[in-house]
Structures are given as C-alpha cells and as structure tokens.
Design a protein around this motif. Structure first.
Motif, short mmCIF file in Angstrom:
data_model
loop_
_atom_site.label_atom_id
_atom_site.label_comp_id
_atom_site.label_asym_id
_atom_site.label_seq_id
_atom_site.Cartn_x
_atom_site.Cartn_y
_atom_site.Cartn_z
N SER A 1 113.35 51.28 108.11
CA SER A 1 111.90 51.30 107.89
C SER A 1 111.47 51.14 106.44
CB SER A 1 111.23 52.53 108.53
OG SER A 1 111.93 53.71 108.31
N HIS A 2 112.31 50.52 105.63
CA HIS A 2 111.91 50.30 104.24
C HIS A 2 111.43 48.87 103.98
CE1 HIS A 2 114.41 53.95 103.71
NE2 HIS A 2 113.50 54.21 102.82
N GLY B 1 110.46 46.00 105.91
CA GLY B 1 109.34 45.30 106.55
C GLY B 1 109.68 43.95 107.17
N THR C 1 108.58 43.53 110.80
CA THR C 1 107.18 43.85 111.12
C THR C 1 106.66 42.99 112.28
OG1 THR C 1 106.73 44.50 108.84
CG2 THR C 1 104.82 43.91 110.19
N LEU D 1 101.49 45.44 116.77
CA LEU D 1 101.57 46.19 118.02
C LEU D 1 100.20 46.80 118.31
CD1 LEU D 1 103.64 47.47 120.15
CD2 LEU D 1 103.74 49.41 118.61
N LYS E 1 98.15 46.88 115.18
CA LYS E 1 98.66 47.59 114.01
C LYS E 1 99.93 46.90 113.54
CE LYS E 1 98.27 51.85 116.58
NZ LYS E 1 98.74 53.22 116.70
N SER E 2 100.11 46.83 112.22
CA SER E 2 101.38 46.33 111.69
C SER E 2 102.40 47.45 111.78
CB SER E 2 101.24 45.95 110.21
OG SER E 2 100.24 44.97 110.04
N VAL E 3 103.49 47.20 112.49
CA VAL E 3 104.50 48.26 112.58
C VAL E 3 105.89 47.68 112.31
CG1 VAL E 3 103.12 49.51 114.28
CG2 VAL E 3 104.99 48.06 115.06
N LYS E 4 106.77 48.56 111.86
CA LYS E 4 108.16 48.17 111.64
C LYS E 4 108.91 48.40 112.95
CE LYS E 4 107.76 48.88 106.72
NZ LYS E 4 108.08 49.63 105.51
N CYS F 1 111.85 48.31 113.79
CA CYS F 1 113.12 49.03 113.77
C CYS F 1 112.89 50.53 113.91
CB CYS F 1 113.88 48.76 112.48
SG CYS F 1 113.19 49.60 111.04
N THR F 2 111.62 50.95 113.85
CA THR F 2 111.33 52.38 113.88
C THR F 2 110.40 52.70 115.04
OG1 THR F 2 111.69 52.36 111.50
CG2 THR F 2 110.71 54.34 112.37
N ARG G 1 102.49 40.80 108.71
CA ARG G 1 101.72 41.86 108.05
C ARG G 1 100.45 41.29 107.41
NH1 ARG G 1 98.57 45.52 107.67
NH2 ARG G 1 98.03 46.22 105.59
N ARG H 1 97.52 40.83 109.84
CA ARG H 1 96.71 42.03 110.14
C ARG H 1 95.86 42.42 108.94
NH1 ARG H 1 94.10 43.29 113.87
NH2 ARG H 1 95.81 42.30 114.99
N GLY I 1 104.49 47.47 102.08
CA GLY I 1 105.56 47.84 103.01
C GLY I 1 106.54 46.71 103.28
N ASN I 2 106.41 45.60 102.57
CA ASN I 2 107.30 44.45 102.77
C ASN I 2 108.01 44.13 101.47
OD1 ASN I 2 104.91 44.16 104.76
ND2 ASN I 2 106.48 42.82 105.61
#
Lengths: 164, 277
Positions: A45-46, A48, A51, A54, A57-60, A62-63, A112, A115, A134-135
């Motif tokens: 989750s580091h 991005g 991404t 969802l 929402k922009s989400v990672k 992997c998490t 990302r 969004r 976040g990317n």
C-alpha cells in the motif's frame, strides 16, 4: 477456506469468479479476470501502481480483499479508453507530455488522476502534487506527470465547454 | 503477501456484528477500512478465523452537525472528514489533521473509527480526539456505553474497548466561536506516521493540547493546557515535555524526538494563537 462466488462490475462489464475471501483484489483482477493494467509494485500500500477506482474512490487494490469489493463497480486503466478504443484524454496527455519512462507506475497514475480530475476539474499544480501523493514513480521525477495531468484538465475542460 | 484464511461476514446491523464477535471471541475481528489491519494480516502479524466487515452497517455512517456537538459514524472515512463542509465549519481542526494522514488512496478507505479504535500510538486521530475532548460510543452485548477519548487509551493497541464491543460513533463538542486551532505534524515522507504531532486549541480562557507518537498512548496534558490558557507558552511546552516518553526507533533517538516535539508544539501553538479571536 472455501471459495466465494465473487461478482462485480469491472469497466462496465459484469464479471464473476470463484476466490477465497482473503484473495487480494489486485490478484483477483490480474489472475482471475486477466485484467493486467493495474500493476503489483510494492504490494504494501505504498506505491499506488495497483490503484483502481472502486465505487468512485481511488483505492490501492493490494490492500482490499476481494470479499470487500463484492458487488461493487470498478474502473481500471483499461476502462479509461474512448468508446472507439483509442486513448482517453489522460492517456493521450501522458503520451504527449512524456508522463512516463518505464511505464510501470502509469496505470496507477492515470487511474488516480482520473478520480482527481473528477473531483477537482481545475487543480493547481500544488493540488495535483498533493492529490497524486499516493503514487510513486521511480523514473520521471514527477514533473512530466504533473504536466500531463494539467494538460488533461485543460483538454477536458475545453471539450466540456465546446459541448455546451 | 497473502494473509491466512478467514471466514468473511458482512452483517447489516450492529447487533448481528456483535453477536458474531460474541460467538467467536478473540478468533474474530471487525474490519473497517482495513488499511491498518490488512497490512498486518499480510505480514501474518494479525491472524483471525473470522473477519467481520462493517461496510454495510448504515448506523456506522454519516456526520451530524448539531449546535453543541457533532457526531461522526465510525465508518466515516478520512476523505469524508476532509470534504464535509459542515464539519469543516464546525470543527476545522479535524480537516487540518485528516489532510496529514497517509495519502489520498488510503484516506478514501481509512476510517475515523478504525483510526481511533486500533490504539496504534502512531495514528493521528487519537491525540486529536483527546484535544477535542471527544467521547467514543461502544456497542457490545450489554448495550451501549460511552468512554472519553482522554480515558480510552491504556497502552499501545490496548484500549478501554472490550473484545466483544465495537466502537460505533464519536461525539465531539463544537468549540466556542473564535477558538484558535492547529494540527502540526512532522513526518519523514508522505504516508509516514508522525515523528511528532501536536493538536492545539485555544479560546474562551481555556486551552487543550495533545501530542501523538511520543509515548505508547497519545498524550493529553492538563497542566500543558492550563499553562497555555494562562498565556504561558514556555510552561505549556515544558509541561508537555515532561509528559511525553518517546522511544528510539527508525524515526530517531530520544533526544531528537524531544527536540522535534518541542518545535512542533511551538509551531502549533503559534498557529492556533494566530487564529484565535
């Protein structure tokens, strides 16, 4: 652990598959659905690179467990092309302004940025940098990524104006 | 990076969630945004047979703005805290702190309830909630009770919440008009926990000061607040420096952390004072 019947909408298409609830969304996308735009970079989750969008929402991915994404709507970089399959505005601007070098982070960057521009169609440079924090890109130094997103915002706004 | 397997539940009300917790005891955990829990599960540092996803419980959502207090559902995300205009007007300190948490993607998923309930000393919301004198609503098999944020944290990852309880809502008194506020955080990079962070409120003859990641719980100091309310900034900083208890880690040795803590606290006080009227 038994598998669950997963259903979701990805890039406008209803998809389904069998997966254990603990399966990470990124693995379900890549391995079950063969949607390989979202990349596995750090898997912690580091970075991005994974991404996805969802439910707006922009989400990672992997998490997120696949079970958490059950019934939801997803967009990946593959879903950001134009209807005729040509590059969407953000994708085109990343090409035009050299917003990538190796390209590994690019699907996450573009998803990302998509969004970000939905929420803020006229971002300042600072807002772009804050919104993209976040990317991680290990090639470009970000300058051209920021330029690409700013150019995409201008193009999208001009298109909107022309349509009105 | 695959966690151990678990049974997955997605109940639609608090009673069902509590009864699953009761049935499975410490084999069960609730998951909110999952951005603290899932990384721990992937590292196999957290392992549970039953995972209860709270996302479908409507009673855990929403922000209500009253004249005396705001209440925030436990499942409200950091992103919602930042973008909720009514909340920014009523308690602007919350947005200022939420903007410094993690990164945009994490803020879309990370919840205020998860952040305060996890008991991680690195999390920003616990100290913030102590500064704001928030109260946490806990729902369990015996009904609902409230615990003050200032009495909630016992040690790292240990809180007043019982295993079979869920933190459901947060109530925050609306600060008086003209209250100055600031959240100041020193971190090594975007997404990092604080080397030191300070939440400060000053107004109406009172002050409240809390700090984050400088002990195994957040630190709210009555003496620091009293000194600041009396206009004694040096006394406030010195009271807080006596209350914190940092340990050396990859963010630096103890002396460095104490130094940073004092700098951050003074910056937060100066900004809060400049906003007070």
């Amino acid at each position: 652990m038994s598998k669950m019947h997963v259903k979701m909408t990805v890039n406008g298409k209803e998809v389904e598959g069998l997966a254990e609830p603990r399966t990470l969304l990124i693995h379900f996308l890549r391995e079950n659905l063969n949607i390989t735009g979202p990349h596995i970079g750090c898997e912690t989750s580091h970075c991005g690179a994974c991404t996805v969008d969802l439910d707006g929402k922009s989400v990672k991915s992997c998490t997120v467990f696949v079970a958490q994404a059950q019934g939801k709507e997803l967009t990946t970089v593959e879903g950001l092309v134009n209807e005729d399959g040509s590059l969407g505005v953000l994708q085109e601007m990343f090409r035009e302004h050299h917003g990538l070098q190796c390209g590994f982070c690019t699907p996450g960057m573009i998803t990302r940025a998509h969004r970000l521009l939905q929420e803020n169609p006229n971002p300042t440079e600072e807002e772009i940098r804050f919104g993209m924090a976040g990317n991680i890109c290990r090639c470009t130094g970000y300058q051209n990524i920021v330029k690409s997103i700013a150019a995409a915002a201008d193009t999208l706004n001009a298109q909107k104006e022309a349509a009105e | 990076m695959i966690p151990a397997g678990f049974e997955y539940y997605r109940p639609s009300d608090i009673t069902s969630a509590v009864s699953i917790l009761q049935e499975h005891g410490d084999e069960a955990r609730v998951i909110a945004g999952g951005h603290s829990l899932i990384p721990m599960m992937k590292l196999r540092m957290a392992d549970m047979g039953h995972l209860i996803d709270l996302q479908d419980i409507d009673a855990l959502k929403g922000i209500e703005i009253g004249s005396d207090a705001v209440t925030i559902g436990a499942m409200v995300t950091q992103h919602e805290l930042i973008t909720h205009e009514g909340l920014s007007n009523a308690v602007p300190l919350i947005k200022e702190a939420a903007l410094l948490i993690a990164d945009p993607q994490v803020r879309y998923m990370g919840t205020v309830g998860g952040n305060v309930a996890n008991g991680d000393p690195g999390n920003d919301m616990p100290g913030l909630m102590q500064c704001l004198n928030a109260r946490f609503e806990l729902s369990g098999p015996d009904g609902v009770r409230e615990v003050a944020a200032r009495e909630f944290y016992e040690a790292a990852y240990f809180t007043a919440r019982e295993d079979e309880e869920i933190l459901t809502r947060i109530t925050i008194p609306v600060p008086a008009g003209g209250t100055g506020y600031a959240y100041e955080k020193q971190k090594r990079k975007i997404g990092d926990y604080a080397t030191a962070a300070a939440a400060v409120m000053i107004g109406g003859g009172t002050a409240s000061v809390a700090m984050t990641n400088l002990a195994d719980t957040p630190i709210w100091s009555d003496a620091a607040g009293a000194a600041l309310a009396a206009g004694d900034v040096d006394g406030c900083v010195s009271a807080m420096m006596g209350a914190i208890d940092p340990v050396a880690d990859n963010r630096g040795p103890i002396e460095f952390k104490k130094h940073v803590a004092a700098v951050i606290l003074r910056r937060a006080i100066a900004r809060a004072q400049s906003r007070a009227s």
